[in-house]
Design a protein around this motif. Sequence first.
Motif, PDB file in Angstrom:
ATOM      1  N   UNK A 112      28.317  53.870  37.176  1.00  0.00           N
ATOM      2  CA  UNK A 112      29.532  53.354  36.554  1.00  0.00           C
ATOM      3  C   UNK A 112      30.495  52.889  37.645  1.00  0.00           C
ATOM      4  N   UNK A 113      31.096  51.729  37.431  1.00  0.00           N
ATOM      5  CA  UNK A 113      32.135  51.197  38.308  1.00  0.00           C
ATOM      6  C   UNK A 113      33.276  50.729  37.412  1.00  0.00           C
ATOM      7  N   UNK A 114      34.499  51.068  37.789  1.00  0.00           N
ATOM      8  CA  UNK A 114      35.681  50.601  37.066  1.00  0.00           C
ATOM      9  C   UNK A 114      36.463  49.661  37.970  1.00  0.00           C
ATOM     10  N   UNK A 115      36.714  48.464  37.457  1.00  0.00           N
ATOM     11  CA  UNK A 115      37.473  47.450  38.187  1.00  0.00           C
ATOM     12  C   UNK A 115      38.813  47.247  37.493  1.00  0.00           C
ATOM     13  N   UNK A 116      39.884  47.177  38.270  1.00  0.00           N
ATOM     14  CA  UNK A 116      41.222  46.960  37.729  1.00  0.00           C
ATOM     15  C   UNK A 116      41.515  45.469  37.611  1.00  0.00           C
ATOM     16  N   UNK A 117      42.634  45.164  36.989  1.00  0.00           N
ATOM     17  CA  UNK A 117      43.067  43.771  36.901  1.00  0.00           C
ATOM     18  C   UNK A 117      43.246  43.177  38.295  1.00  0.00           C
ATOM     19  N   UNK A 118      43.879  43.936  39.200  1.00  0.00           N
ATOM     20  CA  UNK A 118      44.100  43.429  40.555  1.00  0.00           C
ATOM     21  C   UNK A 118      42.780  43.090  41.249  1.00  0.00           C
ATOM     22  N   UNK A 119      41.774  43.937  41.103  1.00  0.00           N
ATOM     23  CA  UNK A 119      40.469  43.677  41.709  1.00  0.00           C
ATOM     24  C   UNK A 119      39.827  42.446  41.080  1.00  0.00           C
ATOM     25  N   UNK A 120      39.899  42.344  39.755  1.00  0.00           N
ATOM     26  CA  UNK A 120      39.330  41.197  39.048  1.00  0.00           C
ATOM     27  C   UNK A 120      39.999  39.906  39.506  1.00  0.00           C
ATOM     28  N   UNK A 121      41.332  39.900  39.536  1.00  0.00           N
ATOM     29  CA  UNK A 121      42.063  38.692  39.898  1.00  0.00           C
ATOM     30  C   UNK A 121      41.820  38.311  41.356  1.00  0.00           C
ATOM     31  N   UNK A 122      41.704  39.285  42.241  1.00  0.00           N
ATOM     32  CA  UNK A 122      41.404  38.989  43.651  1.00  0.00           C
ATOM     33  C   UNK A 122      40.056  38.283  43.768  1.00  0.00           C
ATOM     34  N   UNK A 123      39.079  38.727  42.987  1.00  0.00           N
ATOM     35  CA  UNK A 123      37.752  38.089  43.023  1.00  0.00           C
ATOM     36  C   UNK A 123      37.808  36.662  42.480  1.00  0.00           C
ATOM     37  N   UNK A 124      38.524  36.461  41.369  1.00  0.00           N
ATOM     38  CA  UNK A 124      38.665  35.107  40.816  1.00  0.00           C
ATOM     39  C   UNK A 124      39.354  34.185  41.816  1.00  0.00           C
ATOM     40  N   UNK A 125      40.415  34.659  42.440  1.00  0.00           N
ATOM     41  CA  UNK A 125      41.137  33.827  43.417  1.00  0.00           C
ATOM     42  C   UNK A 125      40.256  33.488  44.617  1.00  0.00           C
ATOM     43  N   UNK A 126      39.509  34.471  45.100  1.00  0.00           N
ATOM     44  CA  UNK A 126      38.625  34.240  46.248  1.00  0.00           C
ATOM     45  C   UNK A 126      37.553  33.207  45.898  1.00  0.00           C
ATOM     46  N   UNK A 127      36.959  33.333  44.728  1.00  0.00           N
ATOM     47  CA  UNK A 127      35.945  32.363  44.303  1.00  0.00           C
ATOM     48  C   UNK A 127      36.554  30.969  44.183  1.00  0.00           C
ATOM     49  N   UNK A 128      37.702  30.894  43.521  1.00  0.00           N
ATOM     50  CA  UNK A 128      38.361  29.590  43.353  1.00  0.00           C
ATOM     51  C   UNK A 128      38.695  28.973  44.702  1.00  0.00           C
ATOM     52  N   UNK A 129      39.235  29.779  45.620  1.00  0.00           N
ATOM     53  CA  UNK A 129      39.614  29.278  46.933  1.00  0.00           C
ATOM     54  C   UNK A 129      38.408  28.786  47.736  1.00  0.00           C
ATOM     55  N   UNK A 130      37.220  29.320  47.430  1.00  0.00           N
ATOM     56  CA  UNK A 130      35.985  28.889  48.086  1.00  0.00           C
ATOM     57  C   UNK A 130      35.321  27.731  47.342  1.00  0.00           C
ATOM     58  N   UNK A 131      35.944  27.295  46.243  1.00  0.00           N
ATOM     59  CA  UNK A 131      35.382  26.210  45.443  1.00  0.00           C
ATOM     60  C   UNK A 131      34.209  26.648  44.585  1.00  0.00           C
ATOM     61  N   UNK A 132      34.101  27.948  44.336  1.00  0.00           N
ATOM     62  CA  UNK A 132      32.995  28.483  43.538  1.00  0.00           C
ATOM     63  C   UNK A 132      33.444  28.774  42.117  1.00  0.00           C
ATOM     64  N   UNK A 133      32.462  28.960  41.229  1.00  0.00           N
ATOM     65  CA  UNK A 133      32.721  29.263  39.824  1.00  0.00           C
ATOM     66  C   UNK A 133      31.987  30.535  39.436  1.00  0.00           C
ATOM     67  N   UNK A 134      32.365  31.093  38.275  1.00  0.00           N
ATOM     68  CA  UNK A 134      31.685  32.287  37.782  1.00  0.00           C
ATOM     69  C   UNK A 134      30.497  31.946  36.892  1.00  0.00           C
ATOM     70  N   UNK A 135      30.327  30.693  36.557  1.00  0.00           N
ATOM     71  CA  UNK A 135      29.200  30.270  35.734  1.00  0.00           C
ATOM     72  C   UNK A 135      29.215  28.771  35.555  1.00  0.00           C
ATOM     73  N   UNK A 136      28.125  28.266  35.040  1.00  0.00           N
ATOM     74  CA  UNK A 136      27.999  26.825  34.842  1.00  0.00           C
ATOM     75  C   UNK A 136      28.239  26.397  33.406  1.00  0.00           C
ATOM     76  N   UNK A 137      27.998  27.313  32.454  1.00  0.00           N
ATOM     77  CA  UNK A 137      28.197  26.966  31.042  1.00  0.00           C
ATOM     78  C   UNK A 137      28.370  28.249  30.232  1.00  0.00           C
ATOM     79  N   UNK A 138      28.679  28.052  28.983  1.00  0.00           N
ATOM     80  CA  UNK A 138      28.801  29.167  28.049  1.00  0.00           C
ATOM     81  C   UNK A 138      27.692  29.120  27.001  1.00  0.00           C
ATOM     82  N   UNK A 139      26.649  28.333  27.284  1.00  0.00           N
ATOM     83  CA  UNK A 139      25.568  28.128  26.316  1.00  0.00           C
ATOM     84  C   UNK A 139      24.846  29.418  25.935  1.00  0.00           C
ATOM     85  N   UNK A 140      24.828  30.393  26.834  1.00  0.00           N
ATOM     86  CA  UNK A 140      24.093  31.636  26.564  1.00  0.00           C
ATOM     87  C   UNK A 140      24.946  32.693  25.864  1.00  0.00           C
TER      88      UNK A 140
END
Length: 137
Positions: free
Chosen positions: A43-71
């Motif tokens: 089990x791992x618990x992630x906070x909002x701050x941890x989640x948002x830091x990951x989203x910002x880091x991905x965005x700043x690197x030009x990366x995405x969390x997925x390519x589509x929502x088809x699944x």
Amino acid sequence: MNQSLVDRMWEYMNAGLAMDVEKLDALYDPSFENIRFDEEGQVVTLTKDQFMARFRALRDQGLKVGESLDDVRLLATSVYDGHGTIIMRRVDEGVPVLYNFVWRWQDGRWTTLLREFTFHKDITNLVRMIESESSPG
């Protein structure tokens, strides 16, 4: 299915797909937690701050969390005591992942995402990453 909850969920998922970090920040409740667990009982618990830091880091690197929502498959909703739950299934690298999202109902609308419970087959890599981030040096 509660259509207004389904609509809010799609709004959230589309913000994630677009890497709209400002929208995601507004959708996550300040007390948001993501509890991830697997078949082995890890089990791992992630906070909002941890989640948002990951989203910002991905965005700043030009990366995405997925390519589509088809699944994405929204399987069920439940509304209770000022909260709504929506059960979702996705496939990550050929392996099903199950989600239980808990939303707050306030002032006649779904406001913020309070909890995300996520069942993965194996979160060993995530556990190692969190341990390495919290280790000194």
